[in-house]
Scaffold this motif. Structure first.
Motif: not given
Length: 576
Positions: A497-501, A562-567
């Motif tokens: 669950t990759i996320k971005r800011a 895990q969606g905790l930090i961004s790329l």
């Protein structure tokens, strides 16, 4: 004569004409919008967005197409890359613009209305740099501008009282106010300088800063906070106040205010409530234009977070707990300054801190007070260095010993001897990875067989900014091949669950808080054999990967999955 009746309707051009042609608004609404925007002295786009509730992004798209100016998503740009202090906050507020990046002698200005030639010309005149417009969403721009201006406004009310006045007499401050006591900010001298410094400290605590920098330059003076690992300017007091600010902080820290030629160390304790106080570790450094002062904010509550809050993966946490459960051996925590080594050590000590154990620590300085632990402050002036403290510990019937940092061969040899004779030793080193920790100790002169027989666990760590839970969104624009190049594998991406800011009112730039990134390596028999053979860090690192110990890069990628930090954070805190 009825002037209004004879006034000719304004000729519709540009955005207004396009909106009428597209049927978004009527010709009458367009005429009214032009008149009212002119009366209120705001741009037509601002009026259309605010009064007629037209979608601001749609207006940005139309403006971009109509005037041939590039359209940009402001939310996708990192504020840290903005040109620093090129354009004054007053000028940005006046024209509702933000400089977003500079390329050579060209400064790109984000604005909602590309027809605002006056804004571009005035900024060009003020900076001496050619300006080019970039169209952005008006509402996103307004929010960003408010945030940038608020960073300055939070302390400006105190600065206004400082000015160029010479009415301040710091000698009247009670120098004993923090002599082994908590500072009571309500009882000390209430001059503007004192109130300003107190407000800076309180603002830093409220914003969750880890460090405060007071920095004098030839023509400027600035105060910066390090929040979530990133330095940000928060206020610029008048340059003439630099000596007074330094004197006030040195008084609070019990330093020699007459000595400005050499670095000094001090400490402040601020009582926030009956049950909570914050410590500030203070260091001064003489520079060309005055004393730079850095305060490290030490919150004792950070050592009570518990191991589950630090961010260890399950297998890493288990390795740490197993090493702590051993009666002897050495646990080394490594990483650069500000990577969270102290919190990791104190978390381990809090687990070990029971009635049955005698725990002693040698620290420089003692960063967090812990009940039940015998903490010794190293004092080189009187001969009490790390090595001497360790010798004394071994005569004090210890079970657990913590050394703040292994800096020399003498300290290393005594710590290893303690680990080999039935004591659990915890310490830190300044290296980049677990494998480099071994070679660093070898370079210090520690025999390989002593390292192999004493070191049981090495933890290399970094701190990455945690994505805000409120506003982070799934990352959909990065192709699969690019993710694989970053270091992901198909198994990691199956349920990722990759996320971005994004950024919202509850966070800074889409991030809130930090999480640890760890490389936890157990010194197994095969790794010990490589150490005995004198292998280099590359070979040791290969063996650690072969045995399944994740390096910092892989641990960071796991956090991103895990969606905790961004790329972006993965690339900022780790390397391939």
């Amino acid at each position: 004569m009825n002037v209004e009746a004879t006034t000719k309707p304004a000729l519709l051009t540009g955005i207004s004409a396009r909106l009428v042609a597209d049927g978004v608004i009527t010709s009458e609404q367009a005429q009214t919008a032009i008149r009212e925007a002119s009366k209120k002295k705001i741009s037509l786009i601002s009026y259309l967005s605010q009064a007629l509730d037209i979608d601001s992004y749609e207006l940005a798209e139309i403006a971009s197409a109509e005037f041939g100016v590039p359209l940009l998503d402001l939310a996708a740009i990192d504020q840290r890359t903005f040109p620093d202090k090129l354009v004054s906050s007053a000028l940005m507020a006046k024209h509702q613009t933000v400089p977003i990046f500079r390329r050579g002698n060209r400064l790109f200005i984000a604005l909602a209305d590309p027809t605002s030639i006056a804004a571009l010309d005035e900024i060009k005149f003020a900076t001496g740099i050619s300006t080019e417009a970039v169209v952005v969403d008006e509402r996103v721009l307004a929010k960003l501008l408010a945030e940038l201006l608020d960073q300055q406004d939070s302390l400006n009310s105190e600065i206004d009282q400082l000015g160029e006045s010479t009415e301040f007499d710091l000698d009247i401050v009670d120098e004993n106010a923090n002599d082994a006591e908590d500072i009571d900010t309500s009882s000390i001298d209430d001059t503007p300088i004192v109130r300003f410094v107190n407000k800076v400290l309180l603002d830093a605590i409220k914003q969750g800063a880890s460090d405060i920098h007071f920095e004098p330059y030839e023509k400027d003076y600035r105060v910066r906070f390090r929040t979530d690992g990133i330095l940000r300017e928060v206020v610029k007091p008048p340059r003439t106040l630099a000596p007074r600010l330094a004197a006030r902080i040195k008084v609070m820290s019990q330093m020699d205010i007459s000595e400005r030629r050499i670095p000094q160390d001090g400490r402040i304790q601020m009582k926030l409530s009956k049950n909570r106080s914050i410590d500030f570790r203070v260091n001064t450094l003489p520079t060309m234009f005055g004393e730079k002062i850095v305060m490290r904010i030490l919150d004792p509550a950070s050592a009570q977070m518990g191991i589950d809050a630090l961010g260890y993966d399950d297998d890493q946490k288990q390795l740490f707990l197993e090493a702590l459960a051993k009666p002897q051996g050495m646990i080394l925590v490594t990483g650069p300054t500000g990577s969270g080594k102290t919190v990791s050590l104190y978390t381990g000590l809090s687990i070990l801190n029971t009635e049955e154990r005698n725990i002693s620590t040698a620290e420089d300085p003692v960063e967090i007070n812990m009940e039940g632990v015998n903490q010794v402050l190293v004092n080189n002036k009187v001969g009490l260095d790390f090595a001497e403290a360790l010798r004394s510990f071994l005569r004090q019937d210890p079970d657990v010993i913590m050394v703040g940092e292994i800096r020399d061969i003498e300290t290393a040899e005594i710590a290893i001897k303690a680990a080999q004779t039935g004591h659990l030793v915890l310490s830190t080193l300044h290296t980049n990875s677990a494998a480099e920790t071994i070679t660093r100790m070898m370079n210090m002169g520690v025999p390989a067989y002593n390292i192999a027989s004493s070191v049981s666990l090495i933890i290399a760590q970094r701190l990455a900014r945690r994505l805000c839970k409120q506003c982070s969104i799934p990352e959909t624009e990065v192709p699969h091949d690019a993710l694989m190049e970053l270091g992901f594998n198909d198994k990691m991406l199956e349920n990722a669950t990759i996320k971005r800011a994004v950024g919202c009112e509850t966070c800074k730039d889409g991030y809130r808080g930090r999480v640890g990134i760890y490389e936890v390596v157990k010194v197994t028999k095969s790794i010990a054999n490589l150490i005995m053979d004198g292998d280099n860090s590359i070979d040791l690192d290969k063996q650690a990967r072969h045995e399944g110990f994740a390096d910092l890069r892989l641990s960071a990628l796991r956090k991103a999955a895990q969606g905790l930090i961004s790329l972006e954070e993965v690339n900022r805190v780790t390397t391939d």
